[in-house]
Enzyme design. Structure first.
Site, PDB file in Angstrom:
ATOM      1  N   GLY A  85      32.754  26.220  24.808  1.00 34.40           N
ATOM      2  CA  GLY A  85      33.253  25.748  23.515  1.00 34.40           C
ATOM      3  C   GLY A  85      33.075  26.823  22.457  1.00 34.40           C
ATOM      4  NE  ARG A 119      35.145  23.451  27.680  1.00 35.13           N
ATOM      5  CZ  ARG A 119      34.008  23.531  26.985  1.00 35.13           C
ATOM      6  NH1 ARG A 119      32.934  24.051  27.524  1.00 35.13           N
ATOM      7  NH2 ARG A 119      33.950  23.077  25.756  1.00 35.13           N
ATOM      8  CG  ASP A 164      23.417  22.717  25.031  1.00 31.96           C
ATOM      9  OD1 ASP A 164      23.645  23.880  24.653  1.00 31.96           O
ATOM     10  OD2 ASP A 164      24.244  22.041  25.663  1.00 31.96           O
ATOM     11  CB  THR A 180      26.773  26.380  22.437  1.00 33.62           C
ATOM     12  OG1 THR A 180      26.985  24.958  22.415  1.00 33.62           O
ATOM     13  CG2 THR A 180      25.308  26.632  22.726  1.00 33.62           C
ATOM     14  NE  ARG A 228      29.382  20.407  27.213  1.00 31.01           N
ATOM     15  CZ  ARG A 228      29.664  21.261  28.164  1.00 31.01           C
ATOM     16  NH1 ARG A 228      28.708  21.869  28.810  1.00 31.01           N
ATOM     17  NH2 ARG A 228      30.903  21.501  28.488  1.00 31.01           N
ATOM     18  CG  ASP A 242      23.955  24.795  29.274  1.00 33.02           C
ATOM     19  OD1 ASP A 242      25.153  24.753  28.932  1.00 33.02           O
ATOM     20  OD2 ASP A 242      23.259  23.767  29.417  1.00 33.02           O
ATOM     21  CG  ASP A 246      26.872  21.329  22.282  1.00 32.01           C
ATOM     22  OD1 ASP A 246      27.410  20.764  21.323  1.00 32.01           O
ATOM     23  OD2 ASP A 246      27.446  21.565  23.354  1.00 32.01           O
TER      24      ASP A 246
END
Ligand code: ATP
Length: 319
Positions: free
Chosen positions: A12, A73, A130, A126, A172, A104, A128
């Site tokens: 993303g 992607r 994460d 990202t 996510r 990741d 996120d």
């Protein structure tokens, strides 16, 4: 010796990816290296969409959202034959090191490439937040600011109609965006993996607020957890508050990176370039306790992200 370095962005898109790209290119040129960009992430790599760039390429991109070399992607990148093809293409272009900016998933792709003999370095990009090997990722701060701007606006209309707004944010499987947004907005509740829905507690709080004639209620909900429309219906039925839902969606990815993300991008990218030039092996860079750090990539992909220490307890205390 490393002579040619290529950069790609993957997964993303996140605000600050261009600022990271800028510093990678400039730092590489500063060290006297030939710099290349790969368009469209791993898909572009496999297709050989690789181009040499100079300093002019980096002009006026520090404040641009998205990624000018685009992202994509490519699920097939989990296939070792596709990774081998990518490694062969890099060899054909005489690229000695690859820097990947992404989350990741992107790191796993980079690790696979490292096992096929490619020297790589990962930069965490990202919204996120994460990624286990860093406290913060490029794009998170900007996305959080965007969410807060949207929630501030929703509060105005929510308050004018005495409504309860359920606002779904990205992340996510990570509740960082949701929890930070809830804290920054003084939300009535947050629902995310780290702070699951306690239905009865929420309903009783909303009933109490309604009885006190409170003007509005804000509930932040992390994506992929529950159906917010069904929850809104239940809230309307059970509490007397008219509940409405807003899914912020890809709006959260857009916009100019905030100053924090530009600086984070710059610090991480300069270190990534230094690592591929001066150090053996493949790495990722990250920020721990406001210090730039690096880890071996195989060690890094196993690291689990820990949400900000004490945040959940603080949110509970303030509710
Ligand atoms: P974000 O979470 O912000 O979307 P991300 O980098 O985690 O970023 P993913 O879609 O998970 O995004 O991964 C990006 C790309 O990395 C995938 O499209 C795929 O090409 C590659 N990738 C993901 N997982 C693996 C894996 N296990 N092995 C090899 N490559 C992978």
């Amino acid at each position: 010796m490393v002579r040619r370095i290529a950069i790609l962005t993957s997964g993303g898109d996140a605000p600050g990816m261009n600022a990271a790209l800028r510093v990678c290119i400039r730092a590489g040129l500063h060290y006297g290296k030939e710099m290349y960009v790969i368009y469209d992430g791993y898909r572009g790599l496999v297709e050989g969409n690789i181009h040499q760039v100079n300093k002019e390429f980096t002009q006026d991109i520090i404040n641009r959202g998205g990624t000018i070399i685009r992202s994509a992607r490519l699920p097939e990148f989990k296939n070792p034959e596709v990774v081998q093809k990518a490694a062969d293409i890099l060899k054909d272009f005489e690229i000695d090191a690859l820097i990947g900016i992404g989350g990741d998933g992107t790191y796993k792709g980079l690790e696979s490439l490292s096992k096929h003999g490619v020297k790589v370095c990962g930069i965490p990009g990202t919204i996120d937040n994460d990624v286990g090997s860093t406290d913060e990722t490029i794009g998170f701060a900007t996305a959080l600011n965007t969410i807060c701007e949207c929630v501030d606006k929703l509060k105005d209309t929510s308050g004018s109609h005495q409504r309860c707004s359920l606002i779904e944010v990205m992340g996510r499987d990570c509740g960082d965006l949701a929890m930070h947004a809830a804290l920054a907005e003084g939300a009535e509740d947050v629902i995310c993996v780290e702070h699951p829905l306690k239905e009865e507690k929420l309903f009783s709080k909303l009933r109490k607020m309604k009885a006190q004639n409170k003007s509005h209620a804000i509930i932040i909900v992390s994506e992929n957890l529950l159906n917010i429309n069904e929850l809104a219906e239940k809230i309307s039925k059970e509490t007397g508050f008219e509940a409405r839902t807003e899914v912020l969606g890809r709006l959260q990815r857009g916009g100019e990176p905030c100053a924090h993300d530009r600086i984070l991008s710059s610090r991480l990218s300069a270190e990534a370039v230094r690592l591929v030039i001066e150090e053996e092996g493949s790495h990722v860079v990250g920020m721990k306790n406001n210090t730039v750090v690096s880890y071996d990539i195989t060690e890094a992909v196993k690291m689990k992200h820990e949400h900000t220490h004490g945040l959940r307890a603080l949110i509970d205390m303030l509710q």
